[in-house]
Design a protein around this motif. Sequence first.
Motif, PDB file in Angstrom:
ATOM      1  N   VAL A 164       0.836  -1.201   0.000  1.00 24.92           N
ATOM      2  CA  VAL A 164       0.000   0.000   0.000  1.00 24.92           C
ATOM      3  C   VAL A 164       0.874   1.255   0.000  1.00 24.92           C
ATOM      4  O   VAL A 164       0.624   2.214  -0.756  1.00 24.92           O
ATOM      5  CB  VAL A 164      -0.952  -0.023   1.214  1.00 24.92           C
ATOM      6  CG1 VAL A 164      -1.637   1.330   1.387  1.00 24.92           C
ATOM      7  CG2 VAL A 164      -2.001  -1.106   1.052  1.00 24.92           C
ATOM      8  N   THR A 165       1.906   1.242   0.820  1.00 22.69           N
ATOM      9  CA  THR A 165       2.782   2.423   0.908  1.00 22.69           C
ATOM     10  C   THR A 165       3.535   2.640  -0.397  1.00 22.69           C
ATOM     11  O   THR A 165       3.629   3.765  -0.912  1.00 22.69           O
ATOM     12  CB  THR A 165       3.773   2.250   2.074  1.00 22.69           C
ATOM     13  OG1 THR A 165       3.043   2.025   3.282  1.00 22.69           O
ATOM     14  CG2 THR A 165       4.633   3.496   2.224  1.00 22.69           C
ATOM     15  N   THR A 166       4.087   1.537  -0.987  1.00 29.02           N
ATOM     16  CA  THR A 166       4.843   1.664  -2.230  1.00 29.02           C
ATOM     17  C   THR A 166       3.937   2.131  -3.367  1.00 29.02           C
ATOM     18  O   THR A 166       4.387   2.822  -4.291  1.00 29.02           O
ATOM     19  CB  THR A 166       5.480   0.320  -2.598  1.00 29.02           C
ATOM     20  OG1 THR A 166       6.225  -0.173  -1.487  1.00 29.02           O
ATOM     21  CG2 THR A 166       6.400   0.454  -3.805  1.00 29.02           C
ATOM     22  N   ALA A 167       2.674   1.741  -3.346  1.00 37.18           N
ATOM     23  CA  ALA A 167       1.737   2.169  -4.390  1.00 37.18           C
ATOM     24  C   ALA A 167       1.332   3.621  -4.240  1.00 37.18           C
ATOM     25  O   ALA A 167       0.579   4.139  -5.069  1.00 37.18           O
ATOM     26  CB  ALA A 167       0.502   1.279  -4.367  1.00 37.18           C
ATOM     27  N   GLY A 168       1.812   4.296  -3.193  1.00 39.16           N
ATOM     28  CA  GLY A 168       1.519   5.718  -3.020  1.00 39.16           C
ATOM     29  C   GLY A 168       0.299   5.986  -2.189  1.00 39.16           C
ATOM     30  O   GLY A 168      -0.200   7.118  -2.188  1.00 39.16           O
ATOM     31  N   LYS A 190      -8.157   6.899 -13.557  1.00 36.48           N
ATOM     32  CA  LYS A 190      -7.133   7.935 -13.659  1.00 36.48           C
ATOM     33  C   LYS A 190      -5.943   7.633 -12.759  1.00 36.48           C
ATOM     34  O   LYS A 190      -4.774   7.811 -13.162  1.00 36.48           O
ATOM     35  CB  LYS A 190      -7.738   9.297 -13.296  1.00 36.48           C
ATOM     36  CG  LYS A 190      -8.771   9.804 -14.314  1.00 36.48           C
ATOM     37  CD  LYS A 190      -9.266  11.183 -13.959  1.00 36.48           C
ATOM     38  CE  LYS A 190     -10.257  11.714 -14.998  1.00 36.48           C
ATOM     39  NZ  LYS A 190     -10.768  13.066 -14.650  1.00 36.48           N
ATOM     40  N   LYS A 191      -6.191   7.198 -11.529  1.00 36.68           N
ATOM     41  CA  LYS A 191      -5.083   6.898 -10.624  1.00 36.68           C
ATOM     42  C   LYS A 191      -4.251   5.731 -11.129  1.00 36.68           C
ATOM     43  O   LYS A 191      -3.026   5.720 -11.020  1.00 36.68           O
ATOM     44  CB  LYS A 191      -5.621   6.610  -9.221  1.00 36.68           C
ATOM     45  CG  LYS A 191      -6.226   7.834  -8.534  1.00 36.68           C
ATOM     46  CD  LYS A 191      -6.730   7.485  -7.134  1.00 36.68           C
ATOM     47  CE  LYS A 191      -7.319   8.716  -6.436  1.00 36.68           C
ATOM     48  NZ  LYS A 191      -7.836   8.386  -5.079  1.00 36.68           N
ATOM     49  N   MET A 192      -4.927   4.724 -11.702  1.00 33.59           N
ATOM     50  CA  MET A 192      -4.199   3.574 -12.244  1.00 33.59           C
ATOM     51  C   MET A 192      -3.364   3.980 -13.460  1.00 33.59           C
ATOM     52  O   MET A 192      -2.234   3.520 -13.645  1.00 33.59           O
ATOM     53  CB  MET A 192      -5.178   2.464 -12.642  1.00 33.59           C
ATOM     54  CG  MET A 192      -5.444   1.470 -11.534  1.00 33.59           C
ATOM     55  SD  MET A 192      -3.975   0.535 -11.065  1.00 33.59           S
ATOM     56  CE  MET A 192      -3.826  -0.573 -12.441  1.00 33.59           C
ATOM     57  N   ALA A 193      -3.929   4.854 -14.287  1.00 35.35           N
ATOM     58  CA  ALA A 193      -3.168   5.309 -15.447  1.00 35.35           C
ATOM     59  C   ALA A 193      -1.909   6.054 -15.007  1.00 35.35           C
ATOM     60  O   ALA A 193      -0.821   5.900 -15.591  1.00 35.35           O
ATOM     61  CB  ALA A 193      -4.047   6.201 -16.317  1.00 35.35           C
ATOM     62  N   LYS A 194      -2.028   6.865 -13.939  1.00 34.38           N
ATOM     63  CA  LYS A 194      -0.865   7.589 -13.427  1.00 34.38           C
ATOM     64  C   LYS A 194       0.162   6.631 -12.849  1.00 34.38           C
ATOM     65  O   LYS A 194       1.377   6.795 -13.049  1.00 34.38           O
ATOM     66  CB  LYS A 194      -1.328   8.578 -12.371  1.00 34.38           C
ATOM     67  CG  LYS A 194      -0.207   9.437 -11.799  1.00 34.38           C
ATOM     68  CD  LYS A 194      -0.761  10.427 -10.785  1.00 34.38           C
ATOM     69  CE  LYS A 194       0.359  11.289 -10.197  1.00 34.38           C
ATOM     70  NZ  LYS A 194      -0.156  12.246  -9.179  1.00 34.38           N
ATOM     71  N   LEU A 195      -0.309   5.581 -12.140  1.00 35.96           N
ATOM     72  CA  LEU A 195       0.621   4.611 -11.563  1.00 35.96           C
ATOM     73  C   LEU A 195       1.366   3.850 -12.645  1.00 35.96           C
ATOM     74  O   LEU A 195       2.594   3.660 -12.569  1.00 35.96           O
ATOM     75  CB  LEU A 195      -0.162   3.640 -10.661  1.00 35.96           C
ATOM     76  CG  LEU A 195       0.646   2.488 -10.037  1.00 35.96           C
ATOM     77  CD1 LEU A 195       1.707   3.024  -9.086  1.00 35.96           C
ATOM     78  CD2 LEU A 195      -0.293   1.534  -9.286  1.00 35.96           C
ATOM     79  N   LEU A 196       0.668   3.410 -13.671  1.00 36.24           N
ATOM     80  CA  LEU A 196       1.294   2.619 -14.732  1.00 36.24           C
ATOM     81  C   LEU A 196       2.177   3.472 -15.635  1.00 36.24           C
ATOM     82  O   LEU A 196       3.054   2.937 -16.336  1.00 36.24           O
ATOM     83  CB  LEU A 196       0.217   1.930 -15.567  1.00 36.24           C
ATOM     84  CG  LEU A 196      -0.566   0.821 -14.864  1.00 36.24           C
ATOM     85  CD1 LEU A 196      -1.703   0.336 -15.745  1.00 36.24           C
ATOM     86  CD2 LEU A 196       0.348  -0.344 -14.508  1.00 36.24           C
ATOM     87  N   ALA A 197       1.935   4.772 -15.638  1.00 42.78           N
ATOM     88  CA  ALA A 197       2.773   5.633 -16.474  1.00 42.78           C
ATOM     89  C   ALA A 197       4.226   5.609 -16.028  1.00 42.78           C
ATOM     90  O   ALA A 197       5.140   5.804 -16.836  1.00 42.78           O
ATOM     91  CB  ALA A 197       2.238   7.073 -16.448  1.00 42.78           C
ATOM     92  N   GLY A 198       4.450   5.333 -14.741  1.00 42.71           N
ATOM     93  CA  GLY A 198       5.823   5.270 -14.244  1.00 42.71           C
ATOM     94  C   GLY A 198       6.427   3.887 -14.269  1.00 42.71           C
ATOM     95  O   GLY A 198       7.523   3.682 -13.720  1.00 42.71           O
TER      96      GLY A 198
END
Length: 853
Positions: A164-168, A190-198
């Motif tokens: 949970v912490t590593t996922a932001g 939207k949050k998943m798209a931002k996470l996968l963008a990195g």
Amino acid sequence: MSPEAHSAPRSLAEALRARDDASLAALLRSRPDLITPVPTDLTQLATRAGTRASVLRALERLDRFALQTAEALAVAPDPASYDTLLGLMAGDAGDETVAGALPRAVACLREQALVWGGDDRLRLVRTARELLAPSPQHPSPTGLGPTVQEATSGMSPGRIQEIVTTAGLPSTHDSVSAVTALTALFTHRKKMAKLLAGAPEAAREVLTRLVWGPPYGQVTADPAAHLRWLLDRGLLLPTTPGTVVLPREVALHLREGRAHRTPEPLPPAVTPAATHSPQVVDATAAGQAYTALATVEELLKDWDEGGPAVLRAGGLSVRDLKRTAVALDVSEPVAAFWVELAYAAGLIASDGEADERYAATPAYDEWLEQPPAERWARLAQAWLAATRTPGLVGGRDAKDRTLSALGPGLDRSAAPEVRHRVLSLLAALPQGAAPDAASVLARLRWERPLRGAQRDGDDDLRSRLARWALSEAELLGLTGRGALSAHGRALLGAPAAATPAAGSGSAAAGSAEPTGPGDKLPVHHHRAADRLVPLAAAEQAVATAAAARLLAPLLPEPLDHVLLQADLTAVAPGPLRRPLADMLGVLADVESKGGATVYRFTPASVRRALDAGRTAADLHAFLAEHSRTPVPQPLAYLIDDVARRHGHLRVGAASAYVRCDDDTLLNEILADRRAAALRLRRLAPTVLAAQTDPATLLEGLRAMGYSPAAESAEGDVLITRAHAHRTPPRTAPEPVPDGPPPPDATLLSAAIRAIRAGDLAATTPRKPVGEPLAGGELPRTSSAETLATMQAAVLTGDSVWIGYVNADGAASQRVIAPVRVEGGFVTAYDHTADEVRTFPLHRITGVAELADD
């Protein structure tokens, strides 16, 4: 909106209770196993509808889109709203075709009692969810894996907090809230798209490989950096040591919300491969129908004096099937088809003797007397209903034993349905259109995807049955040049002319179709709109008679003449009338068959006619009467020559003897080396004795070129006629049913009344008399209280609830309206059985008045 949505049922039983009689009838018609035996009430009906065997049978009868809808519900939250289901089927971008077809699929699942609840709380029955939901042992057809909650069920709380912490996300105080937060992240676009963008490029490639399934992968104890990046953020979760899984929520995000890679809302169209004139199709089919009749007659004629022996395990030996194929001048698979067809029509069977053999049945003689079109109709009807599958002959069963013609193991209960469905698809095409076989197979796989997945050899059984149905229909004359004939349509009960269907299957458009969420299918829509339902027995008899009437004018008229030729042959330019054909079959041998049959006269064939009791004068008169050409001189000489020598030698029983007034001829026989095997010796100048039986002696002398005749003990010439061997009366083999038969209207009506009455007895509020009742127990009252309550109910006309134990000791509860009480019996109208019955008072355990409401 559906009634279920308004009443918010809490169980499947309550959902069924809210249905009207027409809807219940549709359920019982589509799932006939639920009515065998008739349930006592709706609770028992719901319980039976949720059993594994019944649910699996219902799933097997769904089309591909309805099954995909059920699979999507199995991976959706329970319960799921209609909008959630639509998102899983159409994806985030939406799909108008899927959106238009989904209401029908949901209505179909509701009708089948596989889904219940309103559109805001759709529930897949628990057994269906267990069968369709993903698991490591049984992957889902959707290719989805477990949810985050399921995948982290055995994970330590500390590890969950790290993810949970590593996922932001902020850390939580417990694992439940942590898993909830992680699930919310993965389902937020939207949050998943931002996470996968990195994510590293290699990590995105891993997700791409797993997204459509299977969702499981292997990792080492020290995974690479891109895999560690995915594991640290919960985008891959460990299941067992060395194995990771892509959580369902992550996969759905990568799929843009779709549960299936390729939804299939519409059935694939059956496309024509060629188009012919309807007249050409009918004429070709009629010609093949006539060939079918001739082939079956030839087969039975070949077995007229007793056919092949029955194997110890049943069926024909490989050698006998080869001999039959040679006799019919066809391949062995085709010979197996004709043998099985005659067996299915009840024309051949085992004679049941100690030395068991196959032979014609008495029904064969009756069949021969019928007009040709009626004989064909009987064969076609038998083929359409038979579960025996000739295409399996030569294959192997589950115990690696060869499957033989007429043997056990050839029944496939799906065969009649597939044959009927294939012909129905042909009937949906324009007249004269021959279908593309691949499109027919694709359509059948869409209509029954689960059944098609059941393997029966190298290919799925349903596709093999369809290919065999197409070829067998052509052999039988139902189709001509691949297109369905007019008499073939009549046999199905189809309209005489078919027009192309604009849409078909569960997605076909029509005014009776549901058009939005919650709309229900009409009662008659338990099959696809373009599907011809197999006819009942009485309707099938009418359809068969109609097919025979259409075929009769197309069959060639039997002829009463042949054309004799100088090369000792006779040409039959068409089918012959039966007396002429039978006599010509004795007098000559068939040399070739086709549009015209060629017969050849030989010394042996003429002698065969003389042995049957005909004289030379009879043969000359017969040929002169039935020939359109003068009798050729070579043929007349042949008959006279064979007749002059016929019977000059006489063979009788000594063991056997030969006598002849011409001792020179006997000397010639004794001097012939070919007679050594007969072991002849002279008893008198005109008599030779042989150490062999008369039949062998006759054959031996005929092989040497003589024409001996057998004689009786009185010295008279024996006339040899073919002995027709028949079995005792036999019935045609019964098809092996594919589950319980669909109930007729009378049974449905009676069953629904009984179920409703039983449900009334089980659910009506009661006022207990005597001790309070525990839930589900029969009322218990004393004899005096029972008698007093019954007498009061007679006076007031009220109904009461009783517990009753019958003579077999079976207890039941009933709602009755007492009419008369006397002599230890109560006469009452039984609401449960919907009839007036008499109950012994001593068998009534107790009575309770019904509540006022």
